[in-house]
Design a protein around this motif. Structure first.
Motif, mmCIF file in Angstrom:
data_model
loop_
_atom_site.group_PDB
_atom_site.id
_atom_site.type_symbol
_atom_site.label_atom_id
_atom_site.label_comp_id
_atom_site.label_asym_id
_atom_site.label_seq_id
_atom_site.Cartn_x
_atom_site.Cartn_y
_atom_site.Cartn_z
ATOM 1 N N VAL A 247 0.845 -1.197 0.000
ATOM 2 C CA VAL A 247 0.000 0.000 0.000
ATOM 3 C C VAL A 247 0.882 1.249 0.000
ATOM 4 O O VAL A 247 0.509 2.300 -0.529
ATOM 5 C CB VAL A 247 -0.953 0.011 1.222
ATOM 6 C CG1 VAL A 247 -1.766 1.298 1.272
ATOM 7 C CG2 VAL A 247 -1.898 -1.181 1.162
ATOM 8 N N HIS A 248 2.078 1.122 0.585
ATOM 9 C CA HIS A 248 3.006 2.258 0.612
ATOM 10 C C HIS A 248 3.422 2.687 -0.798
ATOM 11 O O HIS A 248 3.858 3.831 -0.988
ATOM 12 C CB HIS A 248 4.251 1.906 1.428
ATOM 13 C CG HIS A 248 3.986 1.784 2.897
ATOM 14 N ND1 HIS A 248 3.627 2.847 3.685
ATOM 15 C CD2 HIS A 248 4.016 0.697 3.727
ATOM 16 C CE1 HIS A 248 3.463 2.433 4.933
ATOM 17 N NE2 HIS A 248 3.688 1.139 4.981
ATOM 18 N N THR A 249 3.308 1.788 -1.782
ATOM 19 C CA THR A 249 3.658 2.199 -3.149
ATOM 20 C C THR A 249 2.707 3.286 -3.651
ATOM 21 O O THR A 249 3.099 4.120 -4.480
ATOM 22 C CB THR A 249 3.634 1.009 -4.140
ATOM 23 O OG1 THR A 249 2.341 0.398 -4.104
ATOM 24 C CG2 THR A 249 4.699 -0.009 -3.792
ATOM 25 N N ASN A 250 1.446 3.287 -3.170
ATOM 26 C CA ASN A 250 0.524 4.374 -3.504
ATOM 27 C C ASN A 250 1.097 5.710 -3.072
ATOM 28 O O ASN A 250 1.117 6.687 -3.834
ATOM 29 C CB ASN A 250 -0.818 4.164 -2.801
ATOM 30 C CG ASN A 250 -1.793 3.344 -3.633
ATOM 31 O OD1 ASN A 250 -1.536 3.063 -4.794
ATOM 32 N ND2 ASN A 250 -2.894 2.943 -3.038
ATOM 33 N N ILE A 251 1.565 5.764 -1.825
ATOM 34 C CA ILE A 251 2.011 7.034 -1.233
ATOM 35 C C ILE A 251 3.360 7.451 -1.808
ATOM 36 O O ILE A 251 3.531 8.590 -2.252
ATOM 37 C CB ILE A 251 2.076 6.904 0.301
ATOM 38 C CG1 ILE A 251 0.676 6.581 0.849
ATOM 39 C CG2 ILE A 251 2.605 8.188 0.926
ATOM 40 C CD1 ILE A 251 0.653 6.011 2.235
ATOM 41 N N VAL A 252 4.319 6.523 -1.817
ATOM 42 C CA VAL A 252 5.653 6.860 -2.328
ATOM 43 C C VAL A 252 5.584 7.133 -3.834
ATOM 44 O O VAL A 252 6.224 8.060 -4.340
ATOM 45 C CB VAL A 252 6.664 5.735 -2.018
ATOM 46 C CG1 VAL A 252 8.036 6.074 -2.585
ATOM 47 C CG2 VAL A 252 6.759 5.505 -0.517
#
Length: 437
Positions: A99-104
């Motif tokens: 899910v962090h790939t969305n933010i980063v």
């Protein structure tokens, strides 16, 4: 009380025009024309022609269509797929996983796009299918994407900051510098929310990623090199004082074309599509700016901005109380207008208040952007919600509920900015940039 009649007439005409579906820029011109005609002796037509031309021929405004074109070029490359390949090995072991790939991904693309919608579309078309395939909770996938895409409004090059800088005649390069640390802090706050939520959500049970060695992760990181190089050229040239915002935008367009050509994504068709996409978006924003500049002139002739500023000054609000009043005001306004329209429509009234209160205009630009980011994910006019609805097919109510935590994090970010103003002002105060925007 003598200012009440002009205010009511301005508001009545504005909402009548907006409610009838007239474009925002034309609605602003219509309100301004009525105001000039009713409350001043100056010929409204002559004033409109002069003001619209002078505002549209601003050299500083040249950066806007160039940054938009750069984003359009990159949107049509394989950048999003490459970003996922480069980021996913490093994100997989963090609490919250991919899910962090969305933010980063949104943070990285925001640094070469400047547009919230372009950031959302580019990262979303890459991450949504991949995260669904791995059984991540839909609410978290949708919510984080809706919130993180708004970083395109803050992390330079930001279209909203360009518009704000042109409207109040402030250095765009300094505004870009001011947006760096707050943008990164907001991204970290989003990531912290994902990490905590992954531990407390009962339905958070994604398919685990296969283990990768450190060298394999490093090898995959090569996919990130093109976009990182472009960021360094565009942002670095401004911060090192080698280029103004307009010149850096030109470097970005050339870099985007080279990147697209190297990937094999640059055809005559994609080149024309990117150019026409940039023309449409630039024309829309330019019309809004032209209308807002004429409205500012009209309101200035009626004495409304100064009258309202004096009225609010008579309430003897502290600086904090004034900011809280503006926070609520912009959140409500954001339910009905997009971010750029909110900024240009209100600056004629708000700027005198801010100057009177002794609030730093560079800092206030970042404050405005954080609040305007909220407008992107608040119904009924939240633009990011519409984009996500088109991409996912979900009901608007589902997407809005998924975005609520990100909205609340942005509210917290406002208080972080108020508590630590140096977060926005340290970089522009300590790095010299080239004059000229």
């Amino acid at each position: 009380m003598e200012q009440l009649a002009p205010i009511l007439i301005f508001l009545f005409v504005l909402f009548m025009l907006l409610g009838s579906g007239v474009w925002v820029g034309l609605a602003l011109m219509g309100v301004a024309y009525v105001g000039m005609d009713l409350f001043t002796s100056r010929p409204a037509g002559d004033a409109m022609v002069t003001k619209v031309w002078s505002s549209s021929s601003s050299w500083t405004l040249t950066a806007l269509p160039l940054f938009i074109w750069m984003g359009e070029i990159l949107y049509r490359t394989r950048l999003s797929e490459d970003m996922f390949k480069g980021l996913s090995p490093w994100m997989a072991r963090l609490p919250g996983g991919l899910v962090h790939t969305n933010i980063v991904g949104c943070t990285v693309f925001a640094a070469v796009s400047g547009s919230s919608a372009a950031t959302l579309t580019t990262v979303g078309k890459m991450s949504i299918p991949e995260l669904r395939k791995r059984n991540y909770p839909e609410t978290m996938v949708i919510g984080t994407l809706a919130g993180a895409a708004t970083l395109g409004l803050m992390i330079p090059p930001s279209l909203t900051l360009i518009v704000y800088g042109v409207t109040i005649n402030e250095s765009i390069t300094k505004l870009f510098m001011a947006g760096v640390f707050p943008g990164l802090v907001l991204a970290l706050m989003f990531m912290a929310y994902v990490a905590v939520s992954s531990k407390v959500m009962k339905d958070f049970d994604p398919t685990p990623e296969p283990a990768m060695s450190f060298m394999e992760k490093v090898k995959n990181s090569r996919f990130l090199l093109p976009v990182i190089c472009l960021i360094l050229v565009v942002i670095g040239s401004m911060y090192m004082g080698f280029a103004t915002a307009t010149e850096a935008a030109s470097f970005g367009v050339i870099g985007g074309l080279v990147l697209a050509a190297a990937q094999g994504s640059l055809t005559m068709g994609t080149f024309i599509e990117s150019l026409m996409g940039a023309v449409r978006t630039s024309a829309m924003i330019a019309l809004i700016l032209a209308g807002a500049s004429f409205l500012s002139l009209s309101m200035g002739f009626t004495g409304l901005p100064r009258g309202l500023a004096d009225l609010i000054a008579s309430f003897d609000l502290s600086r904090f109380e004034l900011l809280m009043a503006l926070l609520v005001f912009y959140i409500v306004l954001g339910c009905f207008l997009d971010g750029i329209s909110s900024v240009v429509l209100t600056m004629a009234v708000v700027e005198p208040m801010i100057r009177e209160a002794g609030i730093d205009l560079i800092w206030f630009g970042i404050f405005i952007v954080v609040v305007v980011e909220m407008a992107q994910i608040t119904p009924p006019i939240g633009f990011n919600l519409f984009v996500l609805q088109g991409m996912t097919g979900h009901e608007m109510s589902f997407i809005a509920r998924a975005a609520i935590p990100m909205f609340l994090i942005m509210v917290v970010m406002v208080f972080v900015l108020i508590a630590w103003p140096d977060l926005a002002t340290w970089l522009p105060d300590n790095i010299r940039s080239r004059p000229g925007g």
